[in-house]
Structure formats: structure tokens, C-alpha cells
Design a protein around this motif. Structure first.
Motif, PDB file in Angstrom:
ATOM      1  N   ASP A  18       0.847  -1.199   0.000  1.00 10.92           N
ATOM      2  CA  ASP A  18       0.000   0.000   0.000  1.00 10.92           C
ATOM      3  C   ASP A  18       0.882   1.248   0.000  1.00 10.92           C
ATOM      4  O   ASP A  18       0.613   2.218  -0.708  1.00 10.92           O
ATOM      5  CB  ASP A  18      -0.896  -0.022   1.247  1.00 10.92           C
ATOM      6  CG  ASP A  18      -1.735   1.223   1.337  1.00 10.92           C
ATOM      7  OD1 ASP A  18      -1.427   2.063   2.199  1.00 10.92           O
ATOM      8  OD2 ASP A  18      -2.669   1.373   0.530  1.00 10.92           O
TER       9      ASP A  18
ATOM     10  N   ASP B 140       1.020   4.310  -2.505  1.00 11.49           N
ATOM     11  CA  ASP B 140       0.561   5.596  -1.955  1.00 11.49           C
ATOM     12  C   ASP B 140       1.674   6.603  -1.779  1.00 11.49           C
ATOM     13  O   ASP B 140       1.431   7.799  -1.729  1.00 11.49           O
ATOM     14  CB  ASP B 140      -0.077   5.390  -0.577  1.00 11.49           C
ATOM     15  CG  ASP B 140      -1.381   4.630  -0.669  1.00 11.49           C
ATOM     16  OD1 ASP B 140      -1.877   4.195   0.374  1.00 11.49           O
ATOM     17  OD2 ASP B 140      -1.881   4.458  -1.804  1.00 11.49           O
TER      18      ASP B 140
ATOM     19  N   TYR C 264      -5.407   0.048  -6.245  1.00  8.29           N
ATOM     20  CA  TYR C 264      -4.275   0.892  -5.819  1.00  8.29           C
ATOM     21  C   TYR C 264      -3.798   1.782  -6.968  1.00  8.29           C
ATOM     22  O   TYR C 264      -3.555   2.976  -6.812  1.00  8.29           O
ATOM     23  CB  TYR C 264      -3.091   0.018  -5.382  1.00  8.29           C
ATOM     24  CG  TYR C 264      -3.162  -0.594  -4.009  1.00  8.29           C
ATOM     25  CD1 TYR C 264      -2.368  -1.697  -3.709  1.00  8.29           C
ATOM     26  CD2 TYR C 264      -3.975  -0.093  -3.011  1.00  8.29           C
ATOM     27  CE1 TYR C 264      -2.389  -2.282  -2.446  1.00  8.29           C
ATOM     28  CE2 TYR C 264      -4.012  -0.664  -1.750  1.00  8.29           C
ATOM     29  CZ  TYR C 264      -3.208  -1.765  -1.476  1.00  8.29           C
ATOM     30  OH  TYR C 264      -3.235  -2.343  -0.233  1.00  8.29           O
TER      31      TYR C 264
ATOM     32  N   GLU D 198      -6.062   4.736  -7.755  1.00  7.52           N
ATOM     33  CA  GLU D 198      -5.880   5.831  -6.800  1.00  7.52           C
ATOM     34  C   GLU D 198      -4.583   6.583  -7.065  1.00  7.52           C
ATOM     35  O   GLU D 198      -4.533   7.807  -7.008  1.00  7.52           O
ATOM     36  CB  GLU D 198      -5.891   5.272  -5.368  1.00  7.52           C
ATOM     37  CG  GLU D 198      -7.255   4.780  -4.917  1.00  7.52           C
ATOM     38  CD  GLU D 198      -7.225   4.171  -3.516  1.00  7.52           C
ATOM     39  OE1 GLU D 198      -6.108   3.897  -3.004  1.00  7.52           O
ATOM     40  OE2 GLU D 198      -8.302   3.961  -2.944  1.00  7.52           O
TER      41      GLU D 198
HETATM   42 MG   LIG Z   1      -3.686   3.040  -0.197  1.00 13.91          MG
END
Ligand SMILES: [Mg+2]
Ligand SMILES: CC1(C)[C@@H]2CC[C@@]1(C)[C@@H](OP(=O)([O-])OP(=O)([O-])[O-])C2
Ligand SMILES: [Mg+2]
Ligand SMILES: [Mg+2]
Ligand SMILES: [Mg+2]
Ligand SMILES: [Mg+2]
Length: 542
Positions: free
Chosen positions: A296, A300, A371, A374
């Protein structure tokens, strides 16, 4: 714009280093403690079944749940509740009181018995409002508050009960002097009601509180402490094994931008899979949580837009050519993930004669696709609407990936229909994912927005409606209550899943509400979370 400089999550190093974890030890592995605990269980089973007063039985059942030991008494609890349900004792005895009615309502509904909200009509006046005179019965109003969280869609009387009791309890905490035990229960439930609380992580709090209760049952208190400490010794062994695995991967050094949170990731699984016999499952799902946490952060924080697309493709294709194109740090992630998936698939094949490798790869491909979406939004500065965001973020919160592993680890045999429902993202998964996502956004988005991330539920609502941050947070809490209504309704519908799996799915959402109760308990330690971890893992109850 494409980021030229690499970002970091600015997360602090772990509070619990390798040597400290490996030095964990407990006297409660000694056989004599288990022997004493089983003697106490036998005594309490007799007490529960032979108690003639049905209210006393209900109170004991509630205490067993709060103290995290009800798993020893599943059959006896079901027998007692079944009899109370069939004999309708809780709703046609003349001296009806709010306390016993609300306690019975909650425990029966929680165990799948259909009890109508109409049982509360006797406590309302001609204008269909709850009697103000009930305010004198603090214990009864507290039980009404707890019961109201079992509401399903359309049950306005229970929504009314929540508002009525919440206002009264808050006023009592300000205006009245309640006895210490009762006021601690009221405060605790106003923060997180019982129905939204994971059992095991809260057991220690209740054991401490319960020892202040007048007429506390000494056998129950001794079992609660003993069981907690025995299970804690098991947790310590599991955590040592996970910590050794994590050290061997060297991911903390190689991917230093990512969160190094072995213990916090383990705590998630103490809530999710609390029965002691699920030891191997906890070890595997903690490894999974650790990999999800790192990957993640790759999407991110650290990965460039182009790199995130490469990793996504590698998890959609799982072939050697796709790996070759990955930058070194992503090759590392991919190889650890691939060997974990093979370890999982081998275990399930060996134990249950089912090959699940495609299911595991598929859920990771779906997760990394979410993911990547995003990351694309973030890097291009696109602001998604709330609807666009939720459609991606209920997947990117990784609940389906987590519950897929839980399902294959605790189901035996593996039912085909259930596996198919899982593949199709059954509502049980969606509701769990939505609570996890919304609670996560409430807890983590302030820090995420500081370092830069895609707008989350709170920010999307603010962008879309012009609401203030406080109003947006209120709206997200309203959304969580809405999801819980649907989750509660699921309990009364046919389900392809086992009770243990349905419970784990709900506990995933509960655990998120626990982890984020005081901020981002996962990524950024806070005093409350630190104390909870010390109490859960490092320090036995004396
Ligand atoms: Mg994330
Ligand atoms: C276990 C988890 C729920 C999963 C991995 C760590 C989490 C706490 C969360 O981390 P977060 O960065 O908040 O997820 P997201 O907001 O980037 O989806 C996603
Ligand atoms: Mg009492
Ligand atoms: Mg680190
Ligand atoms: Mg994140
Ligand atoms: Mg988050």
C-alpha cells in the motif's frame, strides 16, 4: 505532474524492535494454569445452566462475552438463550423493566434470534416517545443504548432509542455522580458500543473494570484473568515467529519508506481471529497484513505513476516477463508476495485438497488495480466524486484480500458455494470493507493528506458538498451506522458462509474502529494504542 523526488511516508521506526519481541516470555505456558482454567470452566458451565433466574443467566452470558471467554461456553450459551427465546420470559412478565428487556433483546439478536423492536413499545408514551421517567434507571438506559446498535434498516424505534439513551447517558456523566464501575461502563460504551467492539482486545479493559464491580463473581474473574494470560502466552509465540519471518525478508531495510508495523499488524488479527486454535491462521494473516501495509505504501507514497502501473500489470499477469520490467524495489516486493501466495496455496492444498492459487492471485490483482487507480488520481491531481472514490476505495482497503485468506484458512471443508460467493464479492465482504474503509479514512486521512494522497471519504465529501471537515466526519460516521444496519440485517438472511466467517468479516470492521479510536493507531503510535499493545502482548494481568 510526475514526481521527480521520491517521497517517504514519514512514519517513525517500529516501537517494538526484533530483540524485544524475541525476549517475550510468559509463565502461563505451564500446564498447571490450563488445568486450573478448565476446572473453572466446568464450574461456570454448571453455574450458567443451573441458574434458575433467567436475568442472572443473561448477565453472566454478557460478562462472559465482555471478558473474552465466551468461546468456552458456546453450546451452553445457545441452549440458555434458546430456552429464554422460546419461553418469551423477557417480554411478558408483569414487572417488565427496561434493563432486562434490553439485555435480552441484544443477546438474543446477536445470537441470531429474531426479536422485534416492539418489545420497547411498553417504555414509550402516547406520543410514541421514550418515557422521560426512564432516566432514573441508568443501567436500563445503558442497556437500551447497547441494544439500539442491533438495529436493521427501517427500525426507526431503535434509532430513536439510540438518540434518547445517548443524550441521557451523556447528561448523566456531566450532572450525576454514578458509581465508579457503572460510570466507567457508560464512558466506554459511549466511545464504542459493545456491538461494535472486538472481544479479545477489549477483554483486558473489562477484566480491570469488572474487578471494581460489587458482587463480582470471583470464579468468573479468576477465569478471565487466567484465560487472558494463557492466550497471551500463545500470542507471544506466534508474534516471535512472524517477527523472525519479517526480519528474514529484510523488507524493513530495503523498503525503509514503508511502515514497519509487525506488532500492530498482529493486533489486527487478534481481533479478527481471536479463538486460540486459529494460531496458524493468525500467523499467515499477519504476514498478509504486513505485505499489504508495505505494498500500500509502494502505491501511496514511493512509486512513480509509471512504476505503479508496472506492478499492477505484474499482479495481473504473474509471468516472468512482467517481473523483468519492475524496478529492483518492486522485484523485491513481488518475489516476497509470490512466495507468500505459494506458501498459502500449498498449506490449503495440503490440508484441504483444494488449489486456491488463482483465487489468491486474482484478489491481489484486483487490489493492485484499485491501488493503481488511486495512484493515477493522485499523480494527475484528479479529484474523484464520493461515488467514484467509494467504488474504488472499498476494494483498495484490502478487505476482500484479507477475508479471502481468512476464508481459506478457517473453512474446513471449503464449501464450493461459499467460495463462489467470496469470488463474487458477496455483500458480507462489501459491508466489512465499507466499515474498514470509512473507519480507516477517519483515522488515517489527516496524515495522508499532509504527505499527499488521493482525497479520501472525508475530503471527497467536503469537495462535493462544501461541508466543513467536522460536518464531513459526521457524515462518514453516519455512513458507518448505515453499513452496520445492513450488516445486522445480514444476520437474519440465508448466508453461504459459516458463522465464524461472518463473525470475522464483521470483526474486521470492528477492529478498524478499535485501531483508529484515538487516531491512526496503525501507522502513528499514540499513548492509548501503546498501552493497549503492552496490555495485550507484553504484560499479563496480575
Ligand atoms: Mg492506499
Ligand atoms: C491494514 C490496513 C487496513 C491496510 C494496510 C494498512 C492498513 C491499516 C491500511 O493502511 P492505509 O494506508 O490507511 O490504507 P489506504 O488508506 O491507503 O487504503 C490499509
Ligand atoms: Mg445488577
Ligand atoms: Mg521503516
Ligand atoms: Mg495508504
Ligand atoms: Mg488510510
Amino acid at each position: 505532474q510526475i514526481q521527480s523526488t521520491r517521497r517517504s511516508g514519514n512514519y517513525k521506526p517500529t516501537l517494538w524492535d526484533f530483540d524485544r519481541i524475541q525476549s517475550l516470555t510468559s509463565v502461563y505456558t505451564d500446564e498447571k494454569y490450563a488445568t486450573r482454567a478448565s476446572e473453572l470452566v466446568v464450574q461456570l458451565k454448571k453455574l450458567l445452566c443451573q441458574e434458575s433466574n433467567w436475568l442472572m443467566q443473561l448477565e453472566l452470558i454478557d460478562d462472559l462475552h465482555k471478558l473474552g471467554v465466551s468461546y468456552h461456553f458456546d453450546n451452553e450459551i445457545n441452549q440458555v438463550l434458546n430456552r429464554i427465546y422460546l419461553e418469551h420470559k423477557y417480554c411478558n412478565n408483569e414487572e417488565r423493566d427496561l434493563y432486562s428487556t434490553a439485555l435480552a433483546f441484544r443477546l438474543l439478536r446477536q445470537n441470531g434470534f429474531r426479536v422485534t423492536q416492539d418489545v420497547f413499545d411498553d417504555f414509550k408514551n402516547d406520543e410514541d416517545e421514550f418515557e422521560e421517567s426512564l432516566g432514573g434507571d441508568t443501567e436500563g438506559v445503558l442497556q437500551l443504548y447497547e441494544a439500539s446498535f442491533l438495529l436493521t434498516e427501517g427500525e426507526t424505534s431503535l434509532e430513536q432509542a439510540r438518540l434518547f439513551s445517548e443524550n441521557l447517558l451523556k447528561k448523566k456523566l456531566d450532572d450525576e455522580v454514578l458509581d465508579e464501575f457503572l460510570s466507567s461502563l457508560v464512558r466506554h460504551s459511549l466511545e464504542l458500543p459493545l456491538h461494535w467492539s472486538v472481544q479479545r482486545p477489549n477483554a483486558r479493559w473489562f477484566a480491570n473494570a469488572y474487578s471494581k464491580k460489587s458482587q463480582a463473581n470471583p470464579i468468573l474473574l479468576e477465569l478471565a484473568k487466567l484465560d487472558f494470560n494463557i492466550v497471551q502466552a500463545t500470542y507471544q509465540q506466534e508474534l516471535k515467529e512472524i517477527s523472525r519471518w519479517w526480519k528474514e525478508t529484510e523488507l524493513a531495510e530495503k523498503l525503509s519508506f514503508a511502515r514497519d508495523r509487525v506488532v500492530e499488524n498482529y493486533i489486527w488479527n487478534v481481533g479478527l481471529l481471536f479463538k486460540p486454535q486459529y494460531g496458524y491462521a493468525r500467523i499467515m494473516t499477519t504476514k498478509l497484513f504486513i505485505l499489504i501495509t508495505v505494498i500500500d505504501d509502494v502505491f501511496d507514497v514511493y512509486g512513480t505513476l509509471e512504476e505503479t502501473q508496472l506492478f499492477k500489470n505484474a499482479t495481473l499477469r504473474w509471468d516472468d516477463e512482467a517481473i523483468d520490467q519492475l524496478p529492483y524495489y518492486m522485484k523485491i516486493c513481488y518475489m516476497v508476495l509470490d512466495s507468500f501466495i505459494n506458501e498459502m496455496a500449498y498449506h490449503v492444498l495440503k490440508e484441504k485438497d483444494v488449489l486456491v492459487i488463482q483465487d489468491l492471485r486474482k484478489t491481489w490483482g484486483d487490489l493492485c488495480s484499485a491501488y493503481a487507480k488511486e495512484a493515477e488520481w493522485y499523480h494527475t491531481g484528479y479529484k474523484p466524486t464520493m461515488e467514484e472514490y467509494i467504488n474504488v476505495a472499498w476494494i483498495s482497503i484490502s478487505a476482500h484480500t484479507i477475508l479471502t485468506h481468512v476464508f481459506y484458512l478457517i473453512s474446513n471443508p471449503i464449501e464450493k458455494e461459499a467460495a463462489e460467493s467470496l469470488r463474487n464479492y458477496h455483500d458480507t465482504i462489501r459491508y466489512s470493507a465499507m466499515v474498514l474503509r470509512l473507519a480507516d479514512d477517519l483515522g488515517t486521512s489527516p496524515h495522508e493528506m499532509q504527505r499527499g494522497d488521493v482525497p479520501k471519504a472525508v475530503e471527497c465529501y467536503m469537495n462535493e458538498t462544501g461541508a466543513s471537515r467536522e460536518e464531513a466526519r459526521e457524515h462518514v460516521m453516519f455512513m458507518i451506522r448505515e453499513i452496520w444496519m445492513k450488516t445486522n440485517g445480514e444476520r437474519f438472511r440465508e448466508s453461504p458462509f459459516s458463522d465464524d466467517f461472518i463473525r470475522s468479516a464483521a470483526d474486521l470492521g470492528r477492529q478498524a474502529q478499535y485501531m483508529y479510536q484515538h487516531g491512526d493507531g496503525h501507522g502513528i503510535s499514540n499513548p492509548e494504542m501503546e498501552e493497549r499493545i503492552l496490555g495485550l502482548i507484553f504484560q499479563p494481568i496480575v
